[in-house]
Enzyme design. Structure first.
Site, short mmCIF file in Angstrom:
data_model
loop_
_atom_site.label_atom_id
_atom_site.label_comp_id
_atom_site.label_asym_id
_atom_site.label_seq_id
_atom_site.Cartn_x
_atom_site.Cartn_y
_atom_site.Cartn_z
N LYS A 135 12.75 12.99 1.59
CA LYS A 135 11.55 13.67 2.10
C LYS A 135 11.88 14.93 2.89
CE LYS A 135 8.70 9.50 2.20
NZ LYS A 135 9.72 8.60 1.64
N GLY A 188 6.57 3.52 0.65
CA GLY A 188 5.85 2.28 0.84
C GLY A 188 5.59 1.94 2.30
N HIS A 259 -0.23 2.03 4.09
CA HIS A 259 0.44 2.96 3.19
C HIS A 259 0.77 2.33 1.84
CE1 HIS A 259 0.63 5.53 6.70
NE2 HIS A 259 1.17 4.53 7.35
N GLU A 312 5.05 14.50 -0.02
CA GLU A 312 6.33 14.05 -0.55
C GLU A 312 6.31 14.11 -2.07
OE1 GLU A 312 6.03 10.14 1.24
OE2 GLU A 312 5.93 9.22 -0.75
N ARG A 316 9.85 9.53 -9.98
CA ARG A 316 9.85 8.38 -10.89
C ARG A 316 8.48 8.24 -11.52
NH1 ARG A 316 6.61 5.02 -7.98
NH2 ARG A 316 6.85 5.01 -5.70
N ARG A 367 -5.23 -2.60 -8.31
CA ARG A 367 -4.03 -3.41 -8.34
C ARG A 367 -4.38 -4.84 -7.91
NH1 ARG A 367 0.92 0.21 -5.81
NH2 ARG A 367 0.24 2.25 -6.58
#
Length: 529
Positions: A135, A188, A259, A312, A316, A367
């Site tokens: 970061k 995370g 987060h 950030e 991926r 989710r």
């Protein structure tokens, strides 16, 4: 290995003349491993699965052409064993390794080990991961590229230098309170601490660094201003080896807790086409400056004034990549394989980037996780009983779970991603409500009741969302209900009476109806159906 591909005669998309690889190892588990296996199958690529003892009979293991045991259930003894994964790829004749997300996906040293073994890492190069995945390095790159960053420090905090305490306190005063102590590596929310005054700073730096070191093997932390209220918006990027980078559009990921994202949608509601173009251009500029290839996302905080601040880069594939696929018609995983094999960006992807500022579809993902939203989203592993996923127009479910499966406590509790697609946001929300109502899960507690509440909330329908939405609309009411339940239980004990449930007799729990939905055992387990 071949990298050529041509357009289908009818202009309907990319048709590979040959496959980008003959055999690929997937260094992951669960739904993302199965998602990658399916992409490989469509491309004619053979697949190698890896598994721990907890996943010996898992669906992704059965779906692959070859499967290799890594070790016991703990990730440190299986899915985080970079040496064993590279060895498995070499032993099975794989030419490439796809890391999925999580585990080793953003480890520059793993990508480098894959490359040094003569294999292809399906993702950004280890150099790009090092320069953009860290970061602090990404913040410096963004600053140099003229992309506005969230105010904060650009160098690691001197946590092990007592003589520099005054310096870091002065830096914090310059950033402004409240602020966040954040880990330079990983994500995370691990290593993150909220600080409201100078008195809290030393302890936050020490504990944040310790958690970051345990989670990511690197304890570097820095300071960043907390922007509230804000929306969390990320831009999906693809880049090829010619240096060309494109944005496939953006996703709003504001509904999150601690987060951790709970719901994502594309496009981000409320943005004008010009705002989207500006956001996409900033993300592309940063990615180009960092030498990005393959797939990544650039994340921003969007403040109430309409200004976006770089946060950030995730180097991926993202969990929520599917919503962008539903909006653009681009299979991002297949694009990853072609880009990793050296092919240029496809015509389909380039066309999608051209229309990204004015998309013609809306998609939402929730989710579904084995967590108890009534108890601060605590993990709830167990064995799945009844398992019915929704179907019908515009519905996609990414999962590797089957009835009777055991959800182990060793890994991320995500059990399914439910995605819907429609012509606009109101239609997508209506479709989401319908799909959630069709979903049936028994045997384990999941976040299904939370998502049903969100899909019916007027403020969500009005796109009045921010990173504090869950705290305001769920955690607060949940705390009030919990207090009411405790008061009822205390009163019952005082009267030497303990009713079987809060609704026994003529009792009523204030504000609880939206949580219990009529289940007598709702205090102990939320209804799944």
């Amino acid at each position: 290995m071949a990298t050529s591909r041509s357009e289908a005669p009818n202009g309907g998309g990319v048709f590979p003349q040959r496959r980008p690889f003959d055999r690929v190892l997937i260094a992951n588990r669960g739904e993302i491993a199965l998602r990658i296996i399916r992409a490989c199958r469509e491309l004619g690529i053979e697949t190698v699965a890896v598994y721990s003892d907890a996943d010996v009979a898992a669906r992704h293991v059965r779906a692959a052409d070859v499967a290799v045991r890594l070790g016991p259930a703990p990730p440190s003894e299986s899915y985080l064993r970079a040496d064993a994964i590279v060895e498995a790829a070499l032993a099975t004749g794989a030419q490439a390794i796809h890391p999925g997300y999580g585990f080793l996906a953003e480890r520059a040293d793993f990508a480098e080990a894959v490359e040094e073994a003569g294999l292809v890492f399906v993702g950004p190069s280890h150099r790009a991961i090092a320069s953009l995945g860290d970061k602090l390095a990404a913040r410096r790159t963004a600053t140099a590229a003229g992309v506005p960053v969230v105010p904060g420090t650009l160098e690691p905090a001197p946590i092990d230098r007592p003589d520099q305490v005054a310096e870091i306190v002065a830096a914090a005063e310059s950033v402004g309170y409240p602020l966040l102590v954040k880990a330079a590596a990983g994500g995370g929310g691990r290593g993150m601490r909220r600080v409201t005054s100078a008195l809290e700073l030393p302890a936050a730096l020490a504990s944040g660094s310790a958690e970051a070191s345990a989670a990511f093997g690197a304890g570097a932390v820095y300071l960043e201003r907390e922007i509230l209220p804000a929306r969390h918006i990320e831009v999906q990027l693809l880049g090829d080896r010619t240096g060309r980078v494109i944005a496939l559009g953006e996703r709003d990921c504001s509904l999150q807790r601690r987060h951790q994202k709970l719901l994502e949608e594309a496009p981000a509601p409320g943005l004008t086409p010009d705002q989207r173009r500006e956001l996409h251009a900033m993300a592309v500029a940063l990615a180009e400056a960092g030498g990005l290839t393959n797939a990544a996302t650039c994340e921003f905080l969007h403040d109430p004034t309409g200004r976006s601040w770089f946060l950030e880069v995730n180097t991926r594939l993202q969990v929520e990549h599917g919503v962008t696929e539903l909006v653009t018609g681009v299979d991002i995983v297949q694009e990853q394989f072609w880009l990793a094999a050296g092919a240029p960006l496809s015509d389909r992807a380039l066309a999608a980037a051209e229309r990204a500022a004015e998309p013609g579809w809306h998609a939402i993902e929730v989710r579904l996780s084995a967590e108890d939203p009534a108890r601060a989203f605590a993990p709830a592993p167990g064995r799945v009983g009844r398992w019915v996923m929704p179907e019908g127009p515009g519905v996609r479910v990414d999962t590797a779970v089957e009835p009777g499966d055991r959800i182990p406590p060793d890994y991320d509790p995500l059990v399914a991603k439910l995605l819907v697609q429609a012509a606009d946001r109101p239609a997508a929300i209506a479709r989401l409500r319908r799909a959630l109502d069709e979903t049936e899960i028994d045997g384990i507690q999941t976040t299904l009741p939370f998502h049903r509440q969100v899909a019916r909330d007027p403020s969500f329908a009005a796109a009045e969302i921010s990173t504090g939405w869950v705290e305001e609309h769920w955690d607060g009411p949940a705390a009030r209900v919990e207090a009411a339940l405790l008061a009822l239980r205390a009163a019952a004990l005082a009267d030497h009476e303990a009713p079987a449930d809060p609704s026994a007799g003529n009792g009523h729990v204030p504000d609880a109806d939206w949580r219990t939905a009529g289940r007598a055992d709702a205090v102990d387990r939320w209804p799944q159906r």
